[in-house]
Design a protein around this motif. Structure first.
Motif, PDB file in Angstrom:
ATOM      1  N   LYS A  50      -1.444   0.819  -3.178  1.00  0.00           N
ATOM      2  CA  LYS A  50      -2.183   0.203  -4.268  1.00  0.00           C
ATOM      3  C   LYS A  50      -1.728   0.706  -5.630  1.00  0.00           C
ATOM      4  CE  LYS A  50      -6.922  -0.787  -5.597  1.00  0.00           C
ATOM      5  NZ  LYS A  50      -6.724  -2.183  -6.000  1.00  0.00           N
TER       6      LYS A  50
ATOM      7  N   TYR B 217     -10.516   3.211  -5.083  1.00  0.00           N
ATOM      8  CA  TYR B 217      -9.824   4.503  -5.079  1.00  0.00           C
ATOM      9  C   TYR B 217     -10.855   5.594  -4.856  1.00  0.00           C
ATOM     10  CZ  TYR B 217      -5.420   2.720  -7.058  1.00  0.00           C
ATOM     11  OH  TYR B 217      -4.236   2.061  -7.271  1.00  0.00           O
TER      12      TYR B 217
ATOM     13  N   ALA C 257      -7.566   9.063   7.937  1.00  0.00           N
ATOM     14  CA  ALA C 257      -7.099   9.758   6.733  1.00  0.00           C
ATOM     15  C   ALA C 257      -5.744   9.210   6.323  1.00  0.00           C
ATOM     16  CB  ALA C 257      -7.020  11.259   6.982  1.00  0.00           C
TER      17      ALA C 257
ATOM     18  N   ILE D  26      -4.795   7.259   2.771  1.00  0.00           N
ATOM     19  CA  ILE D  26      -3.773   7.758   1.862  1.00  0.00           C
ATOM     20  C   ILE D  26      -2.711   6.700   1.640  1.00  0.00           C
ATOM     21  CG2 ILE D  26      -1.932   9.461   1.585  1.00  0.00           C
ATOM     22  CD1 ILE D  26      -3.747  11.467   3.000  1.00  0.00           C
TER      23      ILE D  26
ATOM     24  N   LEU E 253     -11.978  10.554   2.285  1.00  0.00           N
ATOM     25  CA  LEU E 253     -11.009  11.609   2.603  1.00  0.00           C
ATOM     26  C   LEU E 253     -11.651  12.984   2.528  1.00  0.00           C
ATOM     27  CD1 LEU E 253      -7.682  10.537   0.918  1.00  0.00           C
ATOM     28  CD2 LEU E 253      -7.950  11.347   3.242  1.00  0.00           C
TER      29      LEU E 253
ATOM     30  N   CYS F  41      -3.961   3.940  -0.636  1.00  0.00           N
ATOM     31  CA  CYS F  41      -3.959   4.357  -2.040  1.00  0.00           C
ATOM     32  C   CYS F  41      -2.548   4.323  -2.616  1.00  0.00           C
ATOM     33  CB  CYS F  41      -4.513   5.775  -2.194  1.00  0.00           C
ATOM     34  SG  CYS F  41      -6.293   5.856  -2.101  1.00  0.00           S
ATOM     35  N   GLN F  42      -1.616   4.861  -1.864  1.00  0.00           N
ATOM     36  CA  GLN F  42      -0.242   4.929  -2.358  1.00  0.00           C
ATOM     37  C   GLN F  42       0.341   3.541  -2.576  1.00  0.00           C
ATOM     38  OE1 GLN F  42       1.341   7.962   0.538  1.00  0.00           O
ATOM     39  NE2 GLN F  42       2.158   8.837  -1.332  1.00  0.00           N
TER      40      GLN F  42
ATOM     41  N   VAL G  81     -11.161   8.290  -1.836  1.00  0.00           N
ATOM     42  CA  VAL G  81     -11.200   9.728  -2.072  1.00  0.00           C
ATOM     43  C   VAL G  81     -12.426  10.348  -1.413  1.00  0.00           C
ATOM     44  CG1 VAL G  81     -11.596  11.458  -3.859  1.00  0.00           C
ATOM     45  CG2 VAL G  81      -9.853   9.735  -4.186  1.00  0.00           C
TER      46      VAL G  81
END
Lengths: 63, 414
Positions: A49, A8, A39, A43, A15, A46-47, A12
């Motif tokens: 995960k 994560y 990008a 994102i 990004l 992450c979402q 970040v």
């Protein structure tokens, strides 16, 4: 910090880098498309995960 | 020898005691053991020396079931917490000496304020000790990972707190997924301290597998939470390598554990809320970044497009200009062309005229008209005097005719 969260955090970090690059440097049109895609990838990853915790089998069965 | 029978002795002691202690008195002691049997509570009381912790006094006490019920009615849940192993208490007791069963204290009342006071004392002592060791904010300074997904839970498996917590996380409305592992501990009684220490140690050993830990229990008497005021437990929490969230159901008064933990909330439910909010914040941050990237990219795209448009326009104008320039040149040239060609024509004409004039000048007839004559002999034109002999017949041509004559005399120019 644990290994999983490093991902994560890495996401970040990347990004942030992309955002900074966009804000500061001149990015060519070709690079622009690549950055946007990356990008978006980050994102989305992450979402997904966030919604799929990996089961740690060792921990599950350790008493 | 005068001797008492045992019964007589005991009876005598009973009377003396009864006379000297007709009314209940308040006594301070420590409960070494509290055992419940058929609703009655049997207590082993003792007193320890302040210097070396050696036991210097001991007595048995009992809280009859009816008394117990009365006390709970009066004081609520705290009673259970007070009448527990290890608690220092102040009890109102009536002294009883039974011939058969010996000395016993019958508990009539409990000083809850005393227990709470002792608690407060312990709490302050623990806080001071932790402050000295600089442990008060140690756990609080650990950075929270961006996402709290793998969570170690210190709680009792039977506790409602654990089930509520688990349910709330697994059924959350955002679709977030979690990996939860229970590290079981008793949440009240004497075992808490020992078990909490053991589990915290286990946790430290495998901290890379978790993002944080929570210590949760459902609501109860404040005195139930005394384990969480104990120095050993709080040291362990402070030194824990994972950030700890406490949700141990205190209503008003924090425990020391709450103070040293990274984050403290009131209930297990609140702890689950906190975790969900944390992750939600992360996700909205992601979305915001995504929008920013899009926005800036779109901006850049617009800038580039604008630049292209301007370039196109500029090129268009420039090429128009160039064309116009060439056109102007052409026009100028075409204006000059007639002049130029006319000039050439004129020149040619003049040349022709010149030649014509020359030709005219050379026209024999014109020469003759000017007074010159042509002389011929036998049809051939004579140019030189040498070609003529005296007495030869010559013909002289004039512009308007000819004359035949004879050469009389010849003269040569030197």
């Amino acid at each position: 910090m644990s290994k999983k969260n490093l991902s994560y955090e890495k996401a970040v970090e990347e990004l942030q880098q992309i955002l900074q690059a966009l804000q500061e440097e001149e990015i060519s049109i070709d690079e622009l498309s690549g950055k946007i895609k990356r990008a978006s990838e980050l994102i989305q990853w992450c979402q997904e995960k966030l919604r799929t915790a990996e089961e740690d089998l060792d921990e599950l069965f350790d008493v | 020898m005068d001797s008492y029978s045992l019964f007589e002795l005991n009876e005598y002691v009973k009377r003396v005691l009864g006379l000297n202690f007709p009314d209940p008195i308040w006594v301070r002691a420590e409960i070494s053991q509290a055992r419940d049997s058929k609703g009655h509570l049997y207590l082993s009381l003792l007193e320890k020396s302040e210097q070396d912790d050696a036991v210097i006094a001991q007595a048995d006490a009992v809280v009859w079931a009816s008394t117990l019920r009365k006390l709970i009615r009066l004081y609520g849940k705290n009673v259970h917490a007070i009448l527990q192993d290890g608690m220092e208490v102040q009890l109102e007791v009536s002294l009883q000496f039974h011939e058969r069963y010996g000395f016993k204290l019958i508990v009539e009342d409990v000083d809850t304020a005393y227990a709470v006071g002792k608690l407060e004392q312990q709490k302050q002592q623990t806080l001071e000790a932790l402050a000295q060791q600089k442990l008060l904010d140690k756990n609080g300074q650990l950075p929270l990972p961006p996402v709290l997904q793998r969570i170690a839970v210190l709680s009792s498996p039977q506790a409602a707190g654990w089930h509520d917590f688990r349910q709330q996380l697994l059924d959350n409305p955002y679709g977030f997924d979690f990996f939860l592992k229970l590290f079981p501990i008793s949440v009240q009684g004497l075992q808490v301290e020992k078990e909490a220490l053991a589990q915290l140690m286990r946790l430290n050993a495998r901290n890379e597998k978790y993002d944080c830990a929570v210590i949760i229990r459902g609501g109860g008497a404040r005195l139930d939470l005394i384990a969480f005021d104990r120095l050993s437990v709080c040291e362990a929490i402070a030194n824990c390598t994972l950030p700890i969230i406490t949700g141990i159901g205190h209503e008003v008064d924090e425990t020391v554990a709450d103070r040293v933990a990274h984050t403290s909330v009131k209930t297990p439910t609140a702890a689950a809320e906190r975790i969900l909010t944390h992750n939600l914040h992360f996700e909205s941050q992601l979305i915001q970044w995504g929008q920013q990237v899009q926005h800036i990219a779109r901006q850049q795209l617009e800038d580039q497009r604008f630049f292209l448009e301007r370039s196109r326009e500029s090129i268009r104008l420039q090429s128009k200009q160039l064309l116009r320039n060439d056109q102007a040149k052409l026009e100028k040239f075409s204006d000059l062309l007639p002049l130029y060609t006319r000039g050439q024509l004129q020149k040619a004409q003049n040349q022709l005229q010149g030649i014509q004039q020359q030709i005219e000048l050379l026209d024999p007839q014109k020469v003759l008209a000017r007074g010159y004559t042509l002389t011929s002999q036998d049809g051939k034109i004579v140019r030189s005097v040498q070609d003529l002999k005296e007495g030869a017949s010559i013909k002289t041509i004039f512009q308007d005719g000819s004359v035949e004559s004879t050469v009389d005399k010849k003269e040569t120019d030197e």
